[in-house]
Design a protein around this motif. Structure first.
Motif, PDB file in Angstrom:
ATOM      1  N   ALA A  42       0.675  -1.185  -0.077  1.00  0.00           N
ATOM      2  CA  ALA A  42      -0.097   0.245   0.098  1.00  0.00           C
ATOM      3  C   ALA A  42       0.888   1.363  -0.038  1.00  0.00           C
ATOM      4  N   LEU A  46       0.959   4.094  -3.091  1.00  0.00           N
ATOM      5  CA  LEU A  46       0.882   5.596  -2.542  1.00  0.00           C
ATOM      6  C   LEU A  46       1.991   6.408  -2.678  1.00  0.00           C
ATOM      7  N   VAL A 100      -7.821  -0.111   3.123  1.00  0.00           N
ATOM      8  CA  VAL A 100      -6.778   0.278   2.165  1.00  0.00           C
ATOM      9  C   VAL A 100      -7.165   0.148   0.859  1.00  0.00           C
ATOM     10  N   SER A 101      -7.567  -1.215   0.415  1.00  0.00           N
ATOM     11  CA  SER A 101      -7.756  -1.755  -0.892  1.00  0.00           C
ATOM     12  C   SER A 101      -9.153  -0.893  -1.243  1.00  0.00           C
ATOM     13  N   ALA A 103     -10.152   2.033  -0.453  1.00  0.00           N
ATOM     14  CA  ALA A 103      -9.820   3.392  -0.608  1.00  0.00           C
ATOM     15  C   ALA A 103      -9.280   3.635  -1.786  1.00  0.00           C
ATOM     16  N   PHE A 104      -8.398   2.618  -2.167  1.00  0.00           N
ATOM     17  CA  PHE A 104      -7.592   2.869  -3.470  1.00  0.00           C
ATOM     18  C   PHE A 104      -8.852   2.789  -4.567  1.00  0.00           C
ATOM     19  N   ARG A 111      -7.907   8.926   2.646  1.00  0.00           N
ATOM     20  CA  ARG A 111      -8.495   7.836   3.219  1.00  0.00           C
ATOM     21  C   ARG A 111      -7.334   6.481   3.136  1.00  0.00           C
ATOM     22  N   VAL A 112      -6.676   6.741   1.812  1.00  0.00           N
ATOM     23  CA  VAL A 112      -5.742   5.550   1.747  1.00  0.00           C
ATOM     24  C   VAL A 112      -4.572   6.001   2.783  1.00  0.00           C
ATOM     25  N   GLN A 113      -4.199   7.025   2.833  1.00  0.00           N
ATOM     26  CA  GLN A 113      -3.065   7.558   3.776  1.00  0.00           C
ATOM     27  C   GLN A 113      -3.499   7.102   5.063  1.00  0.00           C
ATOM     28  N   SER A 115      -5.671   5.177   6.386  1.00  0.00           N
ATOM     29  CA  SER A 115      -5.672   3.662   6.542  1.00  0.00           C
ATOM     30  C   SER A 115      -4.155   2.932   6.544  1.00  0.00           C
TER      31      SER A 115
END
Length: 136
Positions: A42, A46, A100-101, A103-104, A111-113, A115
């Motif tokens: 992840a 990112l 994470v998945s 949000a990607f 949100r990715v960051q 998570s």
């Protein structure tokens, strides 16, 4: 891919090709290590190479939860209790990997960051409880 670029395949080739194969093999191994670990994968996706120490915790509930879990891990000697803690931590870890998945997929970098940051704490908890279980 690893078989094709493995240095053993180049044992009879000139030194320059052997060196290139060794370098490519090393790169493939490093990439595999990143891909097999959800947190590293992840962060790579990112492009987040920052150390967790750079992040400021503004979620006091998360901080308290992590501190309490780590304290339980530190003081617990009973293997069954450690297994229960690991099960709970692992469940949270898997949920965060899914977060994470998701949000990607939804293209939500913030949100990715967030998570990934949460996932990093649970990754450390997982390693901590596993280390404690291995010791005992």
């Amino acid at each position: 891919l690893q078989q094709k670029h493995h240095p053993d395949q180049y044992a009879t080739k000139p030194k320059q090709e052997q060196d290139r194969a060794a370098e490519e093999s090393s790169t493939i191994n490093a990439a595999y290590e990143v891909l097999k670990d959800p947190l590293q994968r992840a962060r790579y996706m990112l492009r987040d190479d920052s150390d967790d120490a750079e992040h400021v915790i503004d979620d006091l509930l998360l901080l308290m939860e992590v501190m309490e879990l780590q304290e339980q891990i530190d003081v617990t000697k009973d293997q069954d209790t450690l297994k229960r803690i690991f099960h709970d931590v692992e469940e949270s870890y898997k949920n965060l990997v899914q977060s994470v998945s998701d949000a990607f997929e939804e293209d939500c970098p913030l949100r990715v960051q967030e998570s990934i940051h949460r996932l990093s704490y649970y990754d450390k908890l997982r390693k901590s409880v596993l280390a404690k279980m291995d010791v005992q």
